[in-house]
Design a protein around this motif. Structure first.
Motif, PDB file in Angstrom:
ATOM      1  N   GLY A 156       0.032  10.884   4.338  1.00 18.92           N
ATOM      2  CA  GLY A 156       0.265  11.613   5.492  1.00 18.92           C
ATOM      3  C   GLY A 156       0.667  12.715   5.572  1.00 18.92           C
ATOM      4  N   ALA A 157       1.335  13.147   6.945  1.00 19.68           N
ATOM      5  CA  ALA A 157       1.735  14.417   7.143  1.00 19.68           C
ATOM      6  C   ALA A 157       3.199  14.694   7.003  1.00 19.68           C
ATOM      7  CB  ALA A 157       1.227  14.996   8.774  1.00 19.68           C
ATOM      8  N   LEU A 158       3.853  13.774   6.454  1.00 19.68           N
ATOM      9  CA  LEU A 158       5.170  13.942   6.442  1.00 19.68           C
ATOM     10  C   LEU A 158       5.687  15.121   5.212  1.00 19.68           C
ATOM     11  CD1 LEU A 158       6.338  10.088   5.789  1.00 19.68           C
ATOM     12  CD2 LEU A 158       6.679  11.654   7.746  1.00 19.68           C
ATOM     13  N   LYS A 159       6.449  15.726   5.766  1.00 20.36           N
ATOM     14  CA  LYS A 159       6.871  17.161   4.656  1.00 20.36           C
ATOM     15  C   LYS A 159       7.279  16.600   3.415  1.00 20.36           C
ATOM     16  CE  LYS A 159       9.393  21.268   4.419  1.00 20.36           C
ATOM     17  NZ  LYS A 159      10.311  22.167   5.223  1.00 20.36           N
ATOM     18  N   ASN A 160       8.246  15.568   3.268  1.00 18.59           N
ATOM     19  CA  ASN A 160       8.867  15.065   2.119  1.00 18.59           C
ATOM     20  C   ASN A 160       8.320  13.691   2.008  1.00 18.59           C
ATOM     21  OD1 ASN A 160      10.544  17.410   1.569  1.00 18.59           O
ATOM     22  ND2 ASN A 160      11.948  16.786   3.406  1.00 18.59           N
ATOM     23  N   ARG A 161       7.140  13.497   1.938  1.00 20.43           N
ATOM     24  CA  ARG A 161       6.667  12.277   2.015  1.00 20.43           C
ATOM     25  C   ARG A 161       6.929  11.344   0.572  1.00 20.43           C
ATOM     26  NH1 ARG A 161       2.520  15.833   2.003  1.00 20.43           N
ATOM     27  NH2 ARG A 161       1.629  16.281   0.125  1.00 20.43           N
ATOM     28  N   LEU A 162       7.109  12.247  -0.678  1.00 20.65           N
ATOM     29  CA  LEU A 162       7.511  11.515  -1.818  1.00 20.65           C
ATOM     30  C   LEU A 162       8.770  10.866  -1.750  1.00 20.65           C
ATOM     31  CD1 LEU A 162       5.908  13.923  -4.482  1.00 20.65           C
ATOM     32  CD2 LEU A 162       5.004  11.851  -3.673  1.00 20.65           C
ATOM     33  N   LYS A 163       9.775  11.720  -1.153  1.00 16.92           N
ATOM     34  CA  LYS A 163      11.276  11.279  -1.015  1.00 16.92           C
ATOM     35  C   LYS A 163      11.383  10.176   0.198  1.00 16.92           C
ATOM     36  CE  LYS A 163      13.491  15.525  -2.286  1.00 16.92           C
ATOM     37  NZ  LYS A 163      14.347  16.580  -1.820  1.00 16.92           N
ATOM     38  N   TYR A 164      10.339  10.126   0.810  1.00 16.89           N
ATOM     39  CA  TYR A 164      10.486   9.061   1.830  1.00 16.89           C
ATOM     40  C   TYR A 164      10.133   7.796   1.516  1.00 16.89           C
ATOM     41  CZ  TYR A 164       8.354   5.811   5.677  1.00 16.89           C
ATOM     42  OH  TYR A 164       8.210   4.874   6.222  1.00 16.89           O
ATOM     43  N   TYR A 165       8.772   7.758   0.857  1.00 18.90           N
ATOM     44  CA  TYR A 165       8.349   6.494  -0.069  1.00 18.90           C
ATOM     45  C   TYR A 165       9.478   6.034  -0.988  1.00 18.90           C
ATOM     46  CZ  TYR A 165       3.887   6.304   1.809  1.00 18.90           C
ATOM     47  OH  TYR A 165       2.731   6.229   2.727  1.00 18.90           O
ATOM     48  N   VAL A 223     -12.960   0.646  -6.321  1.00 19.57           N
ATOM     49  CA  VAL A 223     -12.817   0.523  -4.727  1.00 19.57           C
ATOM     50  C   VAL A 223     -11.412   0.942  -4.441  1.00 19.57           C
ATOM     51  CG1 VAL A 223     -12.034  -1.917  -4.769  1.00 19.57           C
ATOM     52  CG2 VAL A 223     -13.265  -1.103  -2.727  1.00 19.57           C
ATOM     53  N   GLU A 224     -11.397   2.002  -3.370  1.00 23.09           N
ATOM     54  CA  GLU A 224      -9.857   2.355  -2.612  1.00 23.09           C
ATOM     55  C   GLU A 224      -9.994   2.351  -1.385  1.00 23.09           C
ATOM     56  OE1 GLU A 224      -8.146   6.151  -4.512  1.00 23.09           O
ATOM     57  OE2 GLU A 224      -9.299   6.876  -2.609  1.00 23.09           O
ATOM     58  N   TRP A 225      -8.946   2.066  -0.876  1.00 27.33           N
ATOM     59  CA  TRP A 225      -8.827   1.988   0.649  1.00 27.33           C
ATOM     60  C   TRP A 225      -7.475   2.976   0.926  1.00 27.33           C
ATOM     61  CZ3 TRP A 225      -9.115  -2.498  -2.059  1.00 27.33           C
ATOM     62  CH2 TRP A 225      -7.981  -3.206  -2.081  1.00 27.33           C
ATOM     63  N   ARG A 226      -7.426   3.664   2.174  1.00 23.41           N
ATOM     64  CA  ARG A 226      -6.511   4.224   2.765  1.00 23.41           C
ATOM     65  C   ARG A 226      -5.695   3.267   3.828  1.00 23.41           C
ATOM     66  NH1 ARG A 226      -4.458   9.322   2.590  1.00 23.41           N
ATOM     67  NH2 ARG A 226      -6.087  10.124   1.490  1.00 23.41           N
ATOM     68  N   HIS A 227      -4.319   3.068   3.734  1.00 24.70           N
ATOM     69  CA  HIS A 227      -3.519   2.515   4.812  1.00 24.70           C
ATOM     70  C   HIS A 227      -3.295   3.638   5.884  1.00 24.70           C
ATOM     71  CE1 HIS A 227       0.313   1.581   6.447  1.00 24.70           C
ATOM     72  NE2 HIS A 227       0.228   0.219   5.876  1.00 24.70           N
ATOM     73  N   PRO A 228      -3.168   3.238   6.985  1.00 20.56           N
ATOM     74  CA  PRO A 228      -2.988   4.083   8.079  1.00 20.56           C
ATOM     75  C   PRO A 228      -1.947   5.018   8.153  1.00 20.56           C
ATOM     76  CG  PRO A 228      -3.313   2.017   9.069  1.00 20.56           C
ATOM     77  CD  PRO A 228      -3.135   1.684   7.669  1.00 20.56           C
ATOM     78  N   VAL A 229      -1.027   4.835   7.345  1.00 18.24           N
ATOM     79  CA  VAL A 229       0.135   5.938   7.201  1.00 18.24           C
ATOM     80  C   VAL A 229      -0.304   6.833   6.002  1.00 18.24           C
ATOM     81  CG1 VAL A 229       2.639   6.097   6.241  1.00 18.24           C
ATOM     82  CG2 VAL A 229       2.123   4.127   7.735  1.00 18.24           C
ATOM     83  N   GLY A 230      -1.417   6.699   5.239  1.00 15.65           N
ATOM     84  CA  GLY A 230      -2.010   7.638   4.309  1.00 15.65           C
ATOM     85  C   GLY A 230      -1.860   7.208   2.914  1.00 15.65           C
ATOM     86  N   HIS A 231      -0.809   6.349   2.368  1.00 18.08           N
ATOM     87  CA  HIS A 231      -1.025   6.060   1.130  1.00 18.08           C
ATOM     88  C   HIS A 231      -2.238   5.193   0.828  1.00 18.08           C
ATOM     89  CE1 HIS A 231       1.248   2.662   2.805  1.00 18.08           C
ATOM     90  NE2 HIS A 231       0.553   2.049   2.005  1.00 18.08           N
ATOM     91  N   ARG A 232      -2.794   5.262  -0.522  1.00 17.69           N
ATOM     92  CA  ARG A 232      -3.920   4.317  -0.999  1.00 17.69           C
ATOM     93  C   ARG A 232      -3.714   3.342  -2.020  1.00 17.69           C
ATOM     94  NH1 ARG A 232      -6.790   9.282  -3.263  1.00 17.69           N
ATOM     95  NH2 ARG A 232      -4.861  10.064  -3.184  1.00 17.69           N
ATOM     96  N   TRP A 233      -4.602   2.395  -1.830  1.00 18.51           N
ATOM     97  CA  TRP A 233      -4.564   1.243  -2.913  1.00 18.51           C
ATOM     98  C   TRP A 233      -5.963   1.489  -3.774  1.00 18.51           C
ATOM     99  CZ3 TRP A 233      -0.473  -1.404  -4.308  1.00 18.51           C
ATOM    100  CH2 TRP A 233       0.308  -1.502  -3.229  1.00 18.51           C
ATOM    101  N   ARG A 234      -5.827   1.606  -4.935  1.00 17.61           N
ATOM    102  CA  ARG A 234      -7.184   1.849  -5.784  1.00 17.61           C
ATOM    103  C   ARG A 234      -7.215   0.974  -7.124  1.00 17.61           C
ATOM    104  NH1 ARG A 234      -9.900   6.722  -6.544  1.00 17.61           N
ATOM    105  NH2 ARG A 234     -10.705   6.955  -8.689  1.00 17.61           N
ATOM    106  N   TRP A 235      -8.484   0.347  -6.993  1.00 15.78           N
ATOM    107  CA  TRP A 235      -8.654  -0.697  -8.190  1.00 15.78           C
ATOM    108  C   TRP A 235      -9.750  -0.175  -9.078  1.00 15.78           C
ATOM    109  CZ3 TRP A 235      -6.699  -5.828  -8.840  1.00 15.78           C
ATOM    110  CH2 TRP A 235      -6.036  -6.324  -7.813  1.00 15.78           C
TER     111      TRP A 235
END
Length: 157
Positions: free
Chosen positions: A121-130, A87-99
């Motif tokens: 999400g659409a952030l260009k540098n999303r990995l760095k943001y997180y 089961v997996e769901w997506r947060h509104p910002v775009g990341h996901r939680w997967r079990w």
């Protein structure tokens, strides 16, 4: 049975643990958002406000949350469901939680939880943001606490 690190690739924080319970029982708990507060080891998940009867891809559920002492509400969208396995769901910002649930025997299951922000999400540098906001480290600690709590719930005396 300790919580172990799983290398799920860049932009993913993943841990697993073996739990002395059938996969179907563990899946049923995670696939019912009303029970997420029972699982949560991070201390951020509260009760649910809106929950569908059955989770299917596209279902939405709203949860009361609290972080840094601030209450808020989040509505997640289910992105994957495979009964008794995933089961997996997506947060509104775009990341996901997967079990994921891997049956090792009728009474032993490997449970893997993943925080996946690799394409969030659409952030260009999303990995760095997180990474700048500390999400991978904080979520790793939360996942480890959640899986330990789940394992201990089914541990014998």
């Amino acid at each position: 049975m300790t919580v172990t690190v799983v290398d799920a690739g860049p932009g993913r924080v993943s841990r697993s643990v073996e739990v002395a319970a059938p996969a179907a029982e563990l899946y049923a708990m995670v696939a019912d958002p009303r029970r997420h507060h029972e699982l949560d080891g991070s201390g951020t998940v509260g009760g649910n406000i809106k929950v569908p009867t059955n989770l299917v891809v596209g279902s939405k559920f709203s949860t009361k949350m609290k972080m840094y002492g601030m209450p808020y509400r989040i509505t997640s969208t289910v992105t994957a469901v495979k009964p008794n396995e995933l089961v997996e769901w997506r947060h509104p910002v775009g990341h996901r939680w997967r079990w994921e649930f891997e049956s090792l025997s009728p009474t032993l299951t490997r449970v893997t939880e993943t925080f996946d922000y690799h394409d969030a999400g659409a952030l260009k540098n999303r990995l760095k943001y997180y990474e700048r906001i500390g999400a991978p480290k904080a979520n790793a600690a939360g996942i480890e606490a959640t899986l330990a709590k789940l394992r201990d719930r089914y541990a014998g005396p």
